[in-house]
Motif scaffolding. Structure first.
Motif, mmCIF file in Angstrom:
data_model
loop_
_atom_site.group_PDB
_atom_site.id
_atom_site.type_symbol
_atom_site.label_atom_id
_atom_site.label_comp_id
_atom_site.label_asym_id
_atom_site.label_seq_id
_atom_site.Cartn_x
_atom_site.Cartn_y
_atom_site.Cartn_z
ATOM 1 N N ASP A 138 0.830 -1.216 0.000
ATOM 2 C CA ASP A 138 0.000 0.000 0.000
ATOM 3 C C ASP A 138 0.861 1.261 0.000
ATOM 4 O O ASP A 138 0.528 2.242 -0.669
ATOM 5 C CB ASP A 138 -0.933 0.017 1.222
ATOM 6 C CG ASP A 138 -2.066 -0.987 1.102
ATOM 7 O OD1 ASP A 138 -2.315 -1.477 -0.018
ATOM 8 O OD2 ASP A 138 -2.702 -1.285 2.133
ATOM 9 N N ALA A 139 1.965 1.240 0.742
ATOM 10 C CA ALA A 139 2.862 2.403 0.774
ATOM 11 C C ALA A 139 3.479 2.636 -0.599
ATOM 12 O O ALA A 139 3.567 3.776 -1.074
ATOM 13 C CB ALA A 139 3.954 2.202 1.822
ATOM 14 N N LEU A 140 3.885 1.546 -1.260
ATOM 15 C CA LEU A 140 4.464 1.683 -2.599
ATOM 16 C C LEU A 140 3.411 2.161 -3.598
ATOM 17 O O LEU A 140 3.699 2.985 -4.473
ATOM 18 C CB LEU A 140 5.076 0.361 -3.057
ATOM 19 C CG LEU A 140 6.212 -0.196 -2.194
ATOM 20 C CD1 LEU A 140 6.815 -1.427 -2.856
ATOM 21 C CD2 LEU A 140 7.286 0.844 -1.945
ATOM 22 N N ALA A 141 2.186 1.664 -3.446
ATOM 23 C CA ALA A 141 1.100 2.100 -4.332
ATOM 24 C C ALA A 141 0.842 3.594 -4.172
ATOM 25 O O ALA A 141 0.570 4.298 -5.146
ATOM 26 C CB ALA A 141 -0.164 1.296 -4.059
ATOM 27 N N ALA A 142 0.928 4.086 -2.941
ATOM 28 C CA ALA A 142 0.720 5.516 -2.700
ATOM 29 C C ALA A 142 1.783 6.340 -3.431
ATOM 30 O O ALA A 142 1.479 7.366 -4.043
ATOM 31 C CB ALA A 142 0.752 5.804 -1.198
ATOM 32 N N LEU A 143 3.034 5.894 -3.378
ATOM 33 C CA LEU A 143 4.099 6.600 -4.089
ATOM 34 C C LEU A 143 3.858 6.565 -5.597
ATOM 35 O O LEU A 143 4.091 7.548 -6.301
ATOM 36 C CB LEU A 143 5.462 5.985 -3.761
ATOM 37 C CG LEU A 143 5.925 6.110 -2.304
ATOM 38 C CD1 LEU A 143 7.186 5.279 -2.080
ATOM 39 C CD2 LEU A 143 6.163 7.563 -1.938
ATOM 40 N N ARG A 144 3.374 5.425 -6.096
ATOM 41 C CA ARG A 144 3.106 5.302 -7.533
ATOM 42 C C ARG A 144 1.967 6.218 -7.980
ATOM 43 O O ARG A 144 1.952 6.682 -9.118
ATOM 44 C CB ARG A 144 2.763 3.853 -7.882
ATOM 45 C CG ARG A 144 3.937 2.906 -7.799
ATOM 46 C CD ARG A 144 3.574 1.492 -8.240
ATOM 47 N NE ARG A 144 4.679 0.594 -7.981
ATOM 48 C CZ ARG A 144 4.656 -0.393 -7.089
ATOM 49 N NH1 ARG A 144 3.565 -0.626 -6.374
ATOM 50 N NH2 ARG A 144 5.717 -1.151 -6.922
ATOM 51 N N ASN A 145 1.033 6.456 -7.095
ATOM 52 C CA ASN A 145 -0.127 7.288 -7.447
ATOM 53 C C ASN A 145 0.113 8.771 -7.226
ATOM 54 O O ASN A 145 -0.660 9.595 -7.703
ATOM 55 C CB ASN A 145 -1.351 6.848 -6.636
ATOM 56 C CG ASN A 145 -1.833 5.470 -7.046
ATOM 57 O OD1 ASN A 145 -1.737 5.101 -8.208
ATOM 58 N ND2 ASN A 145 -2.315 4.698 -6.085
#
Length: 195
Positions: A83-90
């Motif tokens: 989820d943390a990586l997804a936030a950075l991607r978004n």
């Protein structure tokens, strides 16, 4: 022909040639007159810094409108979740606005020279290396992004800017590349011929 200097900026070296406070500067490593950095790296960051004597080239590399991708290897505290990586991607919401989406992935291992002082394993027993690629360059952006998702940056190394990489350069080393000058299209006059 333009000359581009690729420099591996060491930790705790300023991205400038002089400093009134006596801190380490580029002048301790590069003795080439008339060159200037295309952008900067923070005092506590390491890695690729590009310099040139060609003002137009510096502008093309550093101006945000050209969106040169910048690649960072980032050692963060803890182990970021999916989820943390997804936030950075978004893109994350910082005080100065939302960041553009980043490309990010976990790195199992990195091949980098040791840093002095090293990240203290007693204070930070669990860390993770990430590769983070961004196309903007706000002040301390990568550090603020990882902190925003709960994983402060402990070590940050820029490994590439666009097509230029850190490959083969130890901290404090540099090399020069000669680039062909870009071809400029002649501008058309906006004035119409009077008849």
């Amino acid at each position: 022909m333009s000359r581009l200097y690729l420099f591996h900026k060491p930790y705790r070296t300023l991205s400038q040639f002089t400093d009134r406070e006596g801190r380490a500067t580029l002048a301790e490593h590069i003795d080439v007159p008339g060159i200037y950095p295309a952008g900067r790296l923070d005092h506590d960051s390491e890695g690729l810094l590009l310099l040139s004597d060609d003002g137009e080239l510096i502008h093309r590399i550093s101006h945000p409108k050209h969106k040169q991708p910048k690649t960072y290897w980032v050692q963060v505290e803890g182990t970021p979740s999916d989820d943390a990586l997804a936030a950075l991607r978004n893109g994350v919401e910082l005080k100065d606005g939302r960041t553009r989406p980043a490309r990010v992935r976990r790195l199992e291992s990195v091949s980098l020279p040791d840093r002095q002082p090293a990240v203290d394993p007693r204070r930070h027993p669990v860390t993770q290396w990430l590769e983070l690629i961004i196309t903007e360059g706000r002040n301390r952006q990568v550090r603020r992004m990882t902190a925003h998702v709960g994983h402060p940056t402990l070590r940050l190394v820029r490994t590439a800017i666009g097509p230029w990489t850190l490959d083969g350069l130890a901290p404090g080393q540099w090399r020069c590349e000669t680039l062909n000058a870009p071809r400029h299209k002649p501008r058309r006059s906006s004035m119409r011929k009077r008849t």
